[in-house]
Design a protein around this motif. Sequence first.
Motif, PDB file in Angstrom:
ATOM      1  N   ALA A   1       3.604  71.062  22.008  1.00 39.33           N
ATOM      2  CA  ALA A   1       4.840  71.813  21.764  1.00 39.33           C
ATOM      3  C   ALA A   1       4.714  72.698  20.530  1.00 39.33           C
ATOM      4  O   ALA A   1       4.147  72.290  19.512  1.00 39.33           O
ATOM      5  N   GLU A   2       5.256  73.913  20.636  1.00 37.62           N
ATOM      6  CA  GLU A   2       5.173  74.880  19.548  1.00 37.62           C
ATOM      7  C   GLU A   2       6.453  74.926  18.721  1.00 37.62           C
ATOM      8  O   GLU A   2       6.640  75.827  17.914  1.00 37.62           O
ATOM      9  N   TYR A   3       7.341  73.962  18.919  1.00 39.87           N
ATOM     10  CA  TYR A   3       8.582  73.853  18.159  1.00 39.87           C
ATOM     11  C   TYR A   3       8.552  72.536  17.377  1.00 39.87           C
ATOM     12  O   TYR A   3       7.726  71.651  17.642  1.00 39.87           O
ATOM     13  N   THR A   4       9.442  72.398  16.426  1.00 38.66           N
ATOM     14  CA  THR A   4       9.530  71.161  15.645  1.00 38.66           C
ATOM     15  C   THR A   4       9.925  70.005  16.561  1.00 38.66           C
ATOM     16  O   THR A   4      10.908  70.098  17.305  1.00 38.66           O
ATOM     17  N   HIS A   5       9.152  68.929  16.512  1.00 39.47           N
ATOM     18  CA  HIS A   5       9.416  67.823  17.428  1.00 39.47           C
ATOM     19  C   HIS A   5       8.865  66.524  16.863  1.00 39.47           C
ATOM     20  O   HIS A   5       8.109  66.510  15.899  1.00 39.47           O
ATOM     21  N   GLN A   6       9.243  65.434  17.528  1.00 38.04           N
ATOM     22  CA  GLN A   6       8.734  64.102  17.217  1.00 38.04           C
ATOM     23  C   GLN A   6       7.944  63.636  18.437  1.00 38.04           C
ATOM     24  O   GLN A   6       8.438  63.684  19.569  1.00 38.04           O
ATOM     25  N   SER A   7       6.709  63.185  18.245  1.00 43.35           N
ATOM     26  CA  SER A   7       5.932  62.701  19.384  1.00 43.35           C
ATOM     27  C   SER A   7       6.551  61.417  19.927  1.00 43.35           C
ATOM     28  O   SER A   7       7.084  60.590  19.179  1.00 43.35           O
ATOM     29  N   PHE A   8       6.472  61.254  21.228  1.00 49.45           N
ATOM     30  CA  PHE A   8       7.108  60.132  21.910  1.00 49.45           C
ATOM     31  C   PHE A   8       6.176  59.693  23.039  1.00 49.45           C
ATOM     32  O   PHE A   8       6.147  60.302  24.102  1.00 49.45           O
ATOM     33  N   ASP A   9       5.399  58.647  22.761  1.00 50.21           N
ATOM     34  CA  ASP A   9       4.380  58.190  23.700  1.00 50.21           C
ATOM     35  C   ASP A   9       4.402  56.669  23.772  1.00 50.21           C
ATOM     36  O   ASP A   9       5.211  56.013  23.112  1.00 50.21           O
ATOM     37  N   ASP A  10       3.518  56.110  24.583  1.00 48.22           N
ATOM     38  CA  ASP A  10       3.446  54.655  24.766  1.00 48.22           C
ATOM     39  C   ASP A  10       3.609  53.909  23.437  1.00 48.22           C
ATOM     40  O   ASP A  10       2.911  54.202  22.461  1.00 48.22           O
TER      41      ASP A  10
ATOM     42  N   LYS B   1      12.551  53.688  25.277  1.00 43.25           N
ATOM     43  CA  LYS B   1      11.127  53.407  25.117  1.00 43.25           C
ATOM     44  C   LYS B   1      10.308  54.403  25.941  1.00 43.25           C
ATOM     45  O   LYS B   1      10.624  54.677  27.099  1.00 43.25           O
ATOM     46  N   ALA B   2       9.246  54.937  25.343  1.00 42.05           N
ATOM     47  CA  ALA B   2       8.391  55.909  26.023  1.00 42.05           C
ATOM     48  C   ALA B   2       7.325  55.227  26.868  1.00 42.05           C
ATOM     49  O   ALA B   2       6.732  54.232  26.463  1.00 42.05           O
ATOM     50  N   LEU B   3       7.107  55.783  28.068  1.00 52.33           N
ATOM     51  CA  LEU B   3       6.011  55.363  28.940  1.00 52.33           C
ATOM     52  C   LEU B   3       5.219  56.617  29.305  1.00 52.33           C
ATOM     53  O   LEU B   3       5.777  57.543  29.891  1.00 52.33           O
ATOM     54  N   ASN B   4       3.955  56.673  28.954  1.00 50.80           N
ATOM     55  CA  ASN B   4       3.133  57.794  29.394  1.00 50.80           C
ATOM     56  C   ASN B   4       2.835  57.638  30.881  1.00 50.80           C
ATOM     57  O   ASN B   4       2.232  56.638  31.293  1.00 50.80           O
TER      58      ASN B   4
ATOM     59  N   SER C   1       3.197  64.120  31.076  1.00 54.52           N
ATOM     60  CA  SER C   1       4.459  63.551  31.567  1.00 54.52           C
ATOM     61  C   SER C   1       4.746  62.191  30.936  1.00 54.52           C
ATOM     62  O   SER C   1       3.846  61.365  30.784  1.00 54.52           O
ATOM     63  N   ILE C   2       6.004  61.983  30.596  1.00 52.70           N
ATOM     64  CA  ILE C   2       6.461  60.667  30.159  1.00 52.70           C
ATOM     65  C   ILE C   2       7.670  60.247  30.985  1.00 52.70           C
ATOM     66  O   ILE C   2       8.367  61.094  31.562  1.00 52.70           O
TER      67      ILE C   2
ATOM     68  N   HIS D   1      -2.146  55.642  39.306  1.00 49.47           N
ATOM     69  CA  HIS D   1      -2.126  54.566  38.312  1.00 49.47           C
ATOM     70  C   HIS D   1      -0.821  54.536  37.519  1.00 49.47           C
ATOM     71  O   HIS D   1      -0.350  53.447  37.157  1.00 49.47           O
ATOM     72  N   SER D   2      -0.206  55.693  37.265  1.00 49.19           N
ATOM     73  CA  SER D   2       1.087  55.692  36.572  1.00 49.19           C
ATOM     74  C   SER D   2       2.138  54.945  37.375  1.00 49.19           C
ATOM     75  O   SER D   2       2.923  54.151  36.831  1.00 49.19           O
ATOM     76  N   LEU D   3       2.158  55.192  38.676  1.00 55.00           N
ATOM     77  CA  LEU D   3       3.136  54.525  39.542  1.00 55.00           C
ATOM     78  C   LEU D   3       2.895  53.023  39.585  1.00 55.00           C
ATOM     79  O   LEU D   3       3.847  52.231  39.521  1.00 55.00           O
ATOM     80  N   ARG D   4       1.643  52.614  39.649  1.00 56.29           N
ATOM     81  CA  ARG D   4       1.325  51.198  39.827  1.00 56.29           C
ATOM     82  C   ARG D   4       1.245  50.416  38.521  1.00 56.29           C
ATOM     83  O   ARG D   4       1.627  49.245  38.474  1.00 56.29           O
ATOM     84  N   ASP D   5       0.768  51.048  37.477  1.00 57.47           N
ATOM     85  CA  ASP D   5       0.574  50.330  36.215  1.00 57.47           C
ATOM     86  C   ASP D   5       1.799  50.387  35.304  1.00 57.47           C
ATOM     87  O   ASP D   5       1.975  49.500  34.457  1.00 57.47           O
ATOM     88  N   LYS D   6       2.644  51.416  35.460  1.00 58.22           N
ATOM     89  CA  LYS D   6       3.761  51.606  34.529  1.00 58.22           C
ATOM     90  C   LYS D   6       5.132  51.414  35.178  1.00 58.22           C
ATOM     91  O   LYS D   6       6.029  50.828  34.568  1.00 58.22           O
ATOM     92  N   LEU D   7       5.305  51.901  36.405  1.00 54.43           N
ATOM     93  CA  LEU D   7       6.660  51.944  36.955  1.00 54.43           C
ATOM     94  C   LEU D   7       6.991  50.783  37.880  1.00 54.43           C
ATOM     95  O   LEU D   7       8.040  50.151  37.723  1.00 54.43           O
TER      96      LEU D   7
END
Length: 449
Positions: free
Chosen positions: A82-91, A103-106, A114-115, A165-171
């Motif tokens: 991102a090219e704007y001021t932001h806070q990272s939000f990941d696993d 809570k963030a899920l990658n 995508s999160i 893997h996102s569908l099976r491991d995270k969701l």
Amino acid sequence: MEIKQFEDKNLAHYSYAILSNGEIALIDPARNPQPYYDFAKQHDAKITAVIETHPHADFISSHLEIHEATHAKIYVSKLLGAEYTHQSFDDGDTIKLGHSFLKALNTPGHSPDSISILAIDENGKEQAVFTGDTLFIGDCGRPDLREQAGAITSPRTELAKQMYHSLRDKLITLPDSVIVYPAHGAGSLCGKGLSEQNSSTIGAEKRSNWCLQPMSEETFVEALLADQPFVPKYFPFDVGINKKGAESFQKSISKVQHKEPVTCPDCASTLNPAILIIDTRPQEQFKKAHLKNAIHLMDDTKFETWLGSIVNPEEPFYLIAENETALNQLIERASKIGYETQIALAFVSDYGNETSHTFDTEYFKNHPDEYTIVDVRNPSEVKTRRIFEQSLAIPLYELRERCHEIPTDKPIVVHCAAGYRSAAGSSIIQSNIQNASHVIDLGEAVKTF
């Protein structure tokens, strides 16, 4: 915790406000931020967070404008660039929102960055998951939009594997009771088989969603990549805008220049013939009289999608409507995909130096070989059923670039499935093939075939 879903029917887009103890987090907000401000005022609450599940391809988000107006923090994956001021939000990252937590899920797959966002209530219960374009109701996100756009580009096959893997491991590891809130519903081009439902549960999706059923990675990838819909011209363009953050909605549309109504030859003579004309008036008005080389793109539910599929990013165009109210609404709709800056002039018109040809449907039925028939439906529709065996299939979104393929030795009849796309298609052919003597829109009469 209260969750409010907002819907933009024209883009089949869902955005969300999560309210907890006077604080609001917004997820994937639409271009016009006013509905979110109204919601906050209604609940005497403050918007403290704006979360983007990924840099959207199909609409322009108001995340930067909301940040500038409310000082809410913007949260995105660090992978987004991102090219704007932001806070990272990941696993592993969480946001405290009133008495609740987000809570963030990658969940890469639709895009590398995508999160999904898991909402946890004050009792520690996992209540809802906002899945962006990863998991839809009845489907999952397409993996072929980030091969040439965004901070990170990935081949579609690699993203399809990540989706598996996102569908099976995270969701699907979440409790069955967790409510699923996606970013899109039926009609969106971000997937190919989305349900009309606007929400579901993890348990319900595990039972009914094809992409969550037991299968090998290879089988999943093959099924996901097959028969995805076309990619509109504006999709990579919007990814770029959302990565930077768009100018404020009202400020941007206020810059669109309006011209006095075009009602006579003198009025029309001031227009630049090199600039594309998009005429949105009803069919009967357009056929009766329209400006030379105008493209007929009617004011309809899919106006944004077809505008961004026919007109190239950064290509200037004139915008015509039947009245001022419709004109202002269409400017706002063009802004949803970032095309308001391309409007050279916006004006009302009831004048034209061209008319559309009348058509004898009965004669056509009995003598189809006397015409060149052009089918502007999508390839998947043609594959399912050809309405006329001898037709030349060129999808509407490719028609401007492929008009040279159409023979001109016979009158040209253009059809789609119901009449909207053939109106646009016939006008595109008429404006691009100067030696075409007759170009005819079959319109709604195609239903009789």
